[in-house]
Design a protein around this motif. Structure first.
Motif, PDB file in Angstrom:
ATOM      1  N   HIS A  46       1.030  -1.173   0.112  1.00  0.00           N
ATOM      2  CA  HIS A  46       0.065   0.045  -0.039  1.00  0.00           C
ATOM      3  C   HIS A  46       0.966   1.255  -0.088  1.00  0.00           C
ATOM      4  N   LEU A  47       0.332   2.395  -0.446  1.00  0.00           N
ATOM      5  CA  LEU A  47       1.000   3.484  -0.328  1.00  0.00           C
ATOM      6  C   LEU A  47       1.375   4.138   0.954  1.00  0.00           C
ATOM      7  N   GLY A  48       2.674   4.385   1.541  1.00  0.00           N
ATOM      8  CA  GLY A  48       2.758   4.686   2.666  1.00  0.00           C
ATOM      9  C   GLY A  48       3.551   3.735   3.444  1.00  0.00           C
ATOM     10  N   TRP A  49       3.285   2.586   2.986  1.00  0.00           N
ATOM     11  CA  TRP A  49       4.309   1.202   3.230  1.00  0.00           C
ATOM     12  C   TRP A  49       4.196   1.086   5.039  1.00  0.00           C
ATOM     13  N   ARG A  50       5.647   0.789   5.448  1.00  0.00           N
ATOM     14  CA  ARG A  50       5.809   0.431   6.829  1.00  0.00           C
ATOM     15  C   ARG A  50       5.328   1.654   7.660  1.00  0.00           C
ATOM     16  N   GLU A  51       5.697   2.830   7.230  1.00  0.00           N
ATOM     17  CA  GLU A  51       5.421   4.041   7.942  1.00  0.00           C
ATOM     18  C   GLU A  51       3.836   4.218   8.170  1.00  0.00           C
ATOM     19  N   GLN A  52       3.202   3.844   7.148  1.00  0.00           N
ATOM     20  CA  GLN A  52       1.601   4.098   7.281  1.00  0.00           C
ATOM     21  C   GLN A  52       0.959   2.996   7.947  1.00  0.00           C
ATOM     22  N   THR A  53       1.679   1.943   8.000  1.00  0.00           N
ATOM     23  CA  THR A  53       1.142   0.787   8.764  1.00  0.00           C
ATOM     24  C   THR A  53       1.177   1.227  10.400  1.00  0.00           C
ATOM     25  N   ALA A  54       2.128   1.648  10.657  1.00  0.00           N
ATOM     26  CA  ALA A  54       2.711   2.183  12.204  1.00  0.00           C
ATOM     27  C   ALA A  54       1.868   3.304  12.604  1.00  0.00           C
ATOM     28  N   ARG A  55       1.649   4.009  11.563  1.00  0.00           N
ATOM     29  CA  ARG A  55       0.524   5.255  12.023  1.00  0.00           C
ATOM     30  C   ARG A  55      -0.853   4.825  12.166  1.00  0.00           C
ATOM     31  N   LEU A  56      -1.138   3.537  11.363  1.00  0.00           N
ATOM     32  CA  LEU A  56      -2.572   3.220  11.521  1.00  0.00           C
ATOM     33  C   LEU A  56      -2.788   2.430  12.937  1.00  0.00           C
ATOM     34  N   ALA A  57      -1.853   1.695  13.257  1.00  0.00           N
ATOM     35  CA  ALA A  57      -1.959   1.081  14.577  1.00  0.00           C
ATOM     36  C   ALA A  57      -1.988   2.111  15.672  1.00  0.00           C
ATOM     37  N   SER A  58      -1.115   3.378  15.523  1.00  0.00           N
ATOM     38  CA  SER A  58      -1.265   4.473  16.603  1.00  0.00           C
ATOM     39  C   SER A  58      -2.780   4.981  16.750  1.00  0.00           C
ATOM     40  N   ASP A  59      -3.299   5.164  15.498  1.00  0.00           N
ATOM     41  CA  ASP A  59      -4.579   6.042  15.282  1.00  0.00           C
ATOM     42  C   ASP A  59      -5.729   5.163  15.709  1.00  0.00           C
ATOM     43  N   LEU A  60      -5.344   3.829  15.569  1.00  0.00           N
ATOM     44  CA  LEU A  60      -6.657   2.801  16.222  1.00  0.00           C
ATOM     45  C   LEU A  60      -6.319   2.611  17.593  1.00  0.00           C
ATOM     46  N   GLY A  61      -5.322   3.038  18.154  1.00  0.00           N
ATOM     47  CA  GLY A  61      -4.836   2.879  19.667  1.00  0.00           C
ATOM     48  C   GLY A  61      -5.073   1.490  19.882  1.00  0.00           C
ATOM     49  N   LEU A  62      -4.251   0.518  19.028  1.00  0.00           N
ATOM     50  CA  LEU A  62      -4.176  -0.953  19.359  1.00  0.00           C
ATOM     51  C   LEU A  62      -3.393  -1.123  20.740  1.00  0.00           C
ATOM     52  N   SER A  63      -3.888  -2.144  21.450  1.00  0.00           N
ATOM     53  CA  SER A  63      -3.317  -2.522  22.573  1.00  0.00           C
ATOM     54  C   SER A  63      -3.100  -4.087  22.893  1.00  0.00           C
ATOM     55  N   ALA A  64      -2.450  -4.381  23.714  1.00  0.00           N
ATOM     56  CA  ALA A  64      -1.898  -5.993  23.841  1.00  0.00           C
ATOM     57  C   ALA A  64      -3.547  -6.637  24.322  1.00  0.00           C
ATOM     58  N   GLY A  65      -3.665  -7.796  23.626  1.00  0.00           N
ATOM     59  CA  GLY A  65      -4.874  -8.728  23.752  1.00  0.00           C
ATOM     60  C   GLY A  65      -5.913  -8.362  23.097  1.00  0.00           C
ATOM     61  N   GLN A  66      -6.170  -7.047  22.218  1.00  0.00           N
ATOM     62  CA  GLN A  66      -7.289  -6.929  21.366  1.00  0.00           C
ATOM     63  C   GLN A  66      -7.116  -7.826  20.165  1.00  0.00           C
ATOM     64  N   HIS A  67      -8.241  -8.066  19.713  1.00  0.00           N
ATOM     65  CA  HIS A  67      -8.530  -9.086  18.523  1.00  0.00           C
ATOM     66  C   HIS A  67      -8.981  -8.002  17.454  1.00  0.00           C
ATOM     67  N   VAL A  68      -7.773  -8.123  16.391  1.00  0.00           N
ATOM     68  CA  VAL A  68      -8.020  -7.237  15.224  1.00  0.00           C
ATOM     69  C   VAL A  68      -8.306  -8.074  13.854  1.00  0.00           C
ATOM     70  N   LEU A  69      -9.085  -7.590  13.088  1.00  0.00           N
ATOM     71  CA  LEU A  69      -9.296  -8.203  11.699  1.00  0.00           C
ATOM     72  C   LEU A  69      -8.566  -7.139  10.599  1.00  0.00           C
ATOM     73  N   ASP A  70      -7.723  -7.660   9.610  1.00  0.00           N
ATOM     74  CA  ASP A  70      -7.402  -7.304   8.948  1.00  0.00           C
ATOM     75  C   ASP A  70      -8.083  -7.668   7.374  1.00  0.00           C
ATOM     76  N   ILE A  71      -9.140  -6.832   6.855  1.00  0.00           N
ATOM     77  CA  ILE A  71      -9.805  -7.101   5.808  1.00  0.00           C
ATOM     78  C   ILE A  71      -9.053  -6.856   4.682  1.00  0.00           C
ATOM     79  N   GLY A  72      -8.747  -8.102   3.944  1.00  0.00           N
ATOM     80  CA  GLY A  72      -7.987  -8.078   2.388  1.00  0.00           C
ATOM     81  C   GLY A  72      -6.691  -7.836   2.938  1.00  0.00           C
ATOM     82  N   CYS A  73      -6.290  -8.864   3.711  1.00  0.00           N
ATOM     83  CA  CYS A  73      -4.804  -8.871   4.338  1.00  0.00           C
ATOM     84  C   CYS A  73      -3.802  -9.032   3.526  1.00  0.00           C
ATOM     85  N   GLY A  74      -3.820  -9.620   2.306  1.00  0.00           N
ATOM     86  CA  GLY A  74      -2.758  -9.704   1.321  1.00  0.00           C
ATOM     87  C   GLY A  74      -1.605 -10.786   1.960  1.00  0.00           C
TER      88      GLY A  74
END
Length: 279
Positions: A46-74
């Motif tokens: 995807h455009l933005g690559w690893r830097e954008q993946t890290a941003r998404l994780a931060s913006d989602l507020g991901l934390s230990a133990g959460q169950h996350v679904l990656d739709i169209g995970c490649g």
């Protein structure tokens, strides 16, 4: 052939796993001890690559133990990042069997199989119980899905009330026709790029509340400038999206970059909250 079958055929390649392993070996990676950082050059599709993946994780507020679904995970790049860096339990879903097989193989080689799992399936009929996920993401997937109202209704179904949803898609910034092939589609018949305003309305109708929206075009163009300068000085990197996309990678990337530079499209991030169903 259905649209979903055409999309799966577009991405699939019987030699995908072998090509990935050969590229990693050629890049000098320790094949017995791979890490998510070893894979970052080729599995962030995807455009933005690893830097954008890290941003998404931060913006989602991901934390230990959460169950996350990656739709169209490649092949699982973001899913592995969420699992490794944020200690989430991640499930990936994708139409393309070859992608899912590669995702499982790479996840095992990164010793993350207990934290991230992958299934073949449709985003329009997900094989999961209602309310079973704390968060979900859709990263450069909506461009292949015509019925986005049905997609977002299905995402709302599988999220618990208050769950967070990240959409990061290539969106139309005007009415200009795009030049194909693109990374997500060889022809217009399987490309369904839409404007941010349409996304907002579909998401609201499905029961989501928009919390924040970012147009990431400028940051992606800055990254591309740096990548081009590095390639000019050092030569092309051995690990890149050409490993996944195959022989047409160059023209597909040229077309998407031209549209991005001309302002016809932009990668747009939306962070949403799932409202109570019925409200």
């Amino acid at each position: 052939m259905t649209i979903e079958q055409q999309v799966a055929r577009h991405y699939g390649s019987k030699d995908l796993e072998a090509n990935i392993l050969a590229a990693l070996a050629a890049a000098g990676k320790d094949m017995a001890h791979l890490s998510i950082d070893d894979l970052a050059g080729l599995d962030e599709f995807h455009l933005g690559w690893r830097e954008q993946t890290a941003r998404l994780a931060s913006d989602l507020g991901l934390s230990a133990g959460q169950h996350v679904l990656d739709i169209g995970c490649g092949i699982g790049g973001p899913a592995r990042y969420f699992a490794a860096r944020h200690q989430c339990r991640v499930t990936g879903l994708d139409l393309t069997p070859e992608f899912v097989a590669a995702a499982r193989m790479l996840t095992e080689r990164c010793d993350l199989a207990g934290k991230a799992s992958f299934e073949v399936g449709s985003a329009l009929a997900m094989p999961f119980a209602a309310g079973g996920f704390d968060a979900a993401c859709l990263i450069h997937v909506g461009m292949n899905i015509a019925d986005k109202p049905a997609l977002f209704a299905e995402v709302r179904r599988i999220l618990r009330p208050g769950g967070r949803f990240a959409v990061y898609d290539v969106m139309a910034m005007g009415d200009a026709d795009l030049t194909y092939p693109m990374p997500w589609s060889a022809l217009p018949a399987t490309s369904f790029v839409a404007k941010p305003a349409a996304y907002r309305q579909w998401l609201e109708n499905a029961g989501f509340v928009l919390e924040v929206e970012h147009n990431r075009r400028d940051s992606v163009l800055e990254q591309v400038k740096i990548m081009r300068a590095r390639a000019a000085a050092e030569g092309p990197p051995p690990l890149g999206l050409h490993v996944i996309m195959g022989p047409q990678a160059k023209i597909r990337l040229q077309n998407v970059m031209a549209a991005l530079e001309q302002g016809h499209i932009a990668p747009v991030e939306m962070i949403l909250r799932a409202a109570e169903i019925g409200r």
